[in-house]
Write a protein that holds these residues in place. Structure first.
Motif, PDB file in Angstrom:
ATOM      1  N   LYS A 166     -12.120   2.297  -2.986  1.00  0.00           N
ATOM      2  CA  LYS A 166     -11.779   1.143  -3.589  1.00  0.00           C
ATOM      3  C   LYS A 166     -12.681   0.141  -3.071  1.00  0.00           C
ATOM      4  O   LYS A 166     -12.990  -0.045  -1.995  1.00  0.00           O
TER       5      LYS A 166
ATOM      6  N   GLY B 142       0.853  -0.994  -0.044  1.00  0.00           N
ATOM      7  CA  GLY B 142       0.125  -0.121   0.022  1.00  0.00           C
ATOM      8  C   GLY B 142       0.904   1.065  -0.038  1.00  0.00           C
ATOM      9  O   GLY B 142       2.023   1.233   0.209  1.00  0.00           O
ATOM     10  N   PRO B 143       0.349   2.322  -0.239  1.00  0.00           N
ATOM     11  CA  PRO B 143       1.101   3.611  -0.474  1.00  0.00           C
ATOM     12  C   PRO B 143       1.444   4.059   0.940  1.00  0.00           C
ATOM     13  O   PRO B 143       2.567   4.903   0.993  1.00  0.00           O
ATOM     14  N   CYS B 144       0.966   3.837   2.199  1.00  0.00           N
ATOM     15  CA  CYS B 144       1.182   4.160   3.422  1.00  0.00           C
ATOM     16  C   CYS B 144       2.096   3.087   4.111  1.00  0.00           C
ATOM     17  O   CYS B 144       2.589   3.365   5.030  1.00  0.00           O
TER      18      CYS B 144
ATOM     19  N   GLU C 173      -1.834  11.622   7.696  1.00  0.00           N
ATOM     20  CA  GLU C 173      -1.918  12.401   6.567  1.00  0.00           C
ATOM     21  C   GLU C 173      -1.830  11.431   5.176  1.00  0.00           C
ATOM     22  O   GLU C 173      -2.772  11.513   4.522  1.00  0.00           O
ATOM     23  N   CYS C 174      -1.137  10.527   5.215  1.00  0.00           N
ATOM     24  CA  CYS C 174      -1.140   9.488   4.033  1.00  0.00           C
ATOM     25  C   CYS C 174      -2.427   8.848   4.081  1.00  0.00           C
ATOM     26  O   CYS C 174      -2.956   8.377   3.306  1.00  0.00           O
ATOM     27  N   VAL C 175      -2.939   8.297   5.358  1.00  0.00           N
ATOM     28  CA  VAL C 175      -4.207   7.412   5.338  1.00  0.00           C
ATOM     29  C   VAL C 175      -5.402   8.271   5.126  1.00  0.00           C
ATOM     30  O   VAL C 175      -6.160   7.793   4.591  1.00  0.00           O
ATOM     31  N   LYS C 176      -5.555   9.602   5.690  1.00  0.00           N
ATOM     32  CA  LYS C 176      -6.415  10.316   5.152  1.00  0.00           C
ATOM     33  C   LYS C 176      -6.534  10.821   3.473  1.00  0.00           C
ATOM     34  O   LYS C 176      -7.696  10.773   2.952  1.00  0.00           O
ATOM     35  N   THR C 177      -5.427  10.945   3.077  1.00  0.00           N
ATOM     36  CA  THR C 177      -5.468  11.253   1.374  1.00  0.00           C
ATOM     37  C   THR C 177      -5.448  10.090   0.626  1.00  0.00           C
ATOM     38  O   THR C 177      -5.767  10.222  -0.717  1.00  0.00           O
ATOM     39  N   THR C 178      -5.396   8.674   1.022  1.00  0.00           N
ATOM     40  CA  THR C 178      -5.412   7.823   0.154  1.00  0.00           C
ATOM     41  C   THR C 178      -6.802   7.304  -0.474  1.00  0.00           C
ATOM     42  O   THR C 178      -7.902   7.541   0.444  1.00  0.00           O
ATOM     43  N   ASN C 179      -6.865   6.973  -1.394  1.00  0.00           N
ATOM     44  CA  ASN C 179      -8.333   6.674  -1.915  1.00  0.00           C
ATOM     45  C   ASN C 179      -9.266   5.587  -1.246  1.00  0.00           C
ATOM     46  O   ASN C 179      -8.767   4.448  -1.146  1.00  0.00           O
ATOM     47  N   LYS C 180     -10.343   5.867  -0.566  1.00  0.00           N
ATOM     48  CA  LYS C 180     -10.936   5.098   0.177  1.00  0.00           C
ATOM     49  C   LYS C 180     -12.165   4.451  -0.487  1.00  0.00           C
ATOM     50  O   LYS C 180     -12.766   3.751  -0.011  1.00  0.00           O
TER      51      LYS C 180
END
Length: 79
Positions: free
Chosen positions: A60, A17-19, A51-58
């Motif tokens: 999906k 994942g991105p985070c 911040e990473c968790v807030k900005t990722t696409n939810k």
């Protein structure tokens, strides 16, 4: 029991994942400084992870369980 005509595909490699790297750095900071609350020297790592968790696409879609598909597929071999 053996099924001669059954083909099994190899598992796909898990995607990171991105985070993931931010989570690893935060946990490393916690273990290094024994900072379990994130209020000391690990505060920047905690903020960057949030911040990473807030900005990722939810939006999906969750991967659906494929057990019913596989049971239906195997049913014709078991009769």
């Amino acid at each position: 029991m053996q099924i001669k005509e059954l083909k099994v595909r190899p598992r796909r490699a898990a995607r990171e994942g991105p985070c993931g790297p931010l989570l690893a750095s935060m946990l490393g900071c916690f273990s290094t400084y024994n900072d379990v609350h994130g209020m000391g020297p690990c505060q920047d790592a905690v903020k960057s992870l949030f911040e990473c968790v807030k900005t990722t696409n939810k939006n999906k879609a969750k991967p659906r369980s494929s057990i019913n598909y596989h049971l239906m597929r195997l049913n014709k071999y078991l009769k």
